[in-house]
Write an enzyme that holds these catalytic residues in place. Structure first.
Site, PDB file in Angstrom:
ATOM      1  N   ALA A 179      44.933  46.840  47.618  1.00 38.75           N
ATOM      2  CA  ALA A 179      45.453  47.956  48.408  1.00 38.75           C
ATOM      3  C   ALA A 179      46.718  47.561  49.164  1.00 38.75           C
ATOM      4  CB  ALA A 179      44.392  48.450  49.381  1.00 38.75           C
ATOM      5  N   TYR A 222      53.001  39.134  48.762  1.00 35.87           N
ATOM      6  CA  TYR A 222      51.724  39.311  48.058  1.00 35.87           C
ATOM      7  C   TYR A 222      51.639  40.734  47.501  1.00 35.87           C
ATOM      8  CZ  TYR A 222      46.783  40.350  47.385  1.00 35.87           C
ATOM      9  OH  TYR A 222      45.594  40.777  46.865  1.00 35.87           O
ATOM     10  N   ASP A 273      40.829  29.045  34.367  1.00 33.09           N
ATOM     11  CA  ASP A 273      41.087  28.878  35.802  1.00 33.09           C
ATOM     12  C   ASP A 273      41.731  27.518  36.059  1.00 33.09           C
ATOM     13  OD1 ASP A 273      40.666  28.739  38.749  1.00 33.09           O
ATOM     14  OD2 ASP A 273      39.290  30.413  38.390  1.00 33.09           O
ATOM     15  N   ASN A 274      42.632  27.469  37.049  1.00 33.68           N
ATOM     16  CA  ASN A 274      43.226  26.184  37.428  1.00 33.68           C
ATOM     17  C   ASN A 274      42.608  25.618  38.706  1.00 33.68           C
ATOM     18  OD1 ASN A 274      44.394  27.654  39.507  1.00 33.68           O
ATOM     19  ND2 ASN A 274      46.505  27.289  38.870  1.00 33.68           N
ATOM     20  N   TYR A 304      36.140  34.116  44.011  1.00 38.98           N
ATOM     21  CA  TYR A 304      35.066  34.946  44.573  1.00 38.98           C
ATOM     22  C   TYR A 304      34.801  36.184  43.711  1.00 38.98           C
ATOM     23  CZ  TYR A 304      32.303  37.700  47.801  1.00 38.98           C
ATOM     24  OH  TYR A 304      31.301  38.449  48.347  1.00 38.98           O
ATOM     25  N   ILE A 305      35.823  36.996  43.494  1.00 37.65           N
ATOM     26  CA  ILE A 305      35.640  38.228  42.717  1.00 37.65           C
ATOM     27  C   ILE A 305      35.394  37.880  41.247  1.00 37.65           C
ATOM     28  CG2 ILE A 305      36.727  40.371  41.945  1.00 37.65           C
ATOM     29  CD1 ILE A 305      38.197  40.408  44.663  1.00 37.65           C
TER      30      ILE A 305
END
Length: 150
Positions: free
Chosen positions: A124, A147, A30-31, A10-11
């Site tokens: 964040a 994460y 990208d995988n 997405y980003i």
């Protein structure tokens, strides 16, 4: 030439649109673990410009080195991290492997190829429960899950 890891996400895909619109040449690495090649086809339709795609995993240093050398990139934007808090709790080793080991492999490949510019996309989540708002980058780190730690 800009090398975008996780560029089909997405980003990443939105960043590719902006880079192409700004006149940059883009190689996406990208995988497709959290994305789909169709996202990049849409980027090309939106911008009317082509980008280069290399399917690969950031944990594979040899693939990264080959792709970086072939691309001629002078900078990397790194979006190829796993990013789900709940999943990171149930699969912490996958997050450490991809997010920490993968980033280390990327940095090694960049070093081998002489690429010194890096934009690292973080979250964040690294700050845990905020002490104050708005969050600024000098806020104390206090990740509460794999994460955020990775």
């Amino acid at each position: 030439m800009i090398f975008v890891t996780g560029g089909a996400g997405y980003i990443g895909s939105h960043t590719c649109v902006e880079l192409l619109d700004a006149g940059c040449e883009v190689t996406v690495f990208d995988n497709f673990s959290n994305s789909h090649p169709e996202a990049l086809a849409r980027v090309e339709r939106i911008t009317g410009k082509k980008l280069r795609l290399v399917q690969g995993d950031i944990r594979n240093r040899a693939s990264l080195v080959a792709a970086l050398k072939e691309s001629g990139a002078h900078a990397v934007i790194h979006f190829a991290g796993l990013k789900a808090v709940g999943e990171s709790v149930t699969q912490p080793l996958a997050y450490y492997d991809n997010n920490v080991v993968g980033t280390l492999r990327l940095l090694e490949a960049m070093g081998e190829c002489g690429v010194k510019a890096l934009v690292f996309s973080s979250s964040a989540t690294v700050y845990g429960d905020p002490i104050r708002l708005p969050l600024t980058e000098d806020h104390p780190l206090s990740a509460t899950n794999p994460y955020g730690r990775t």
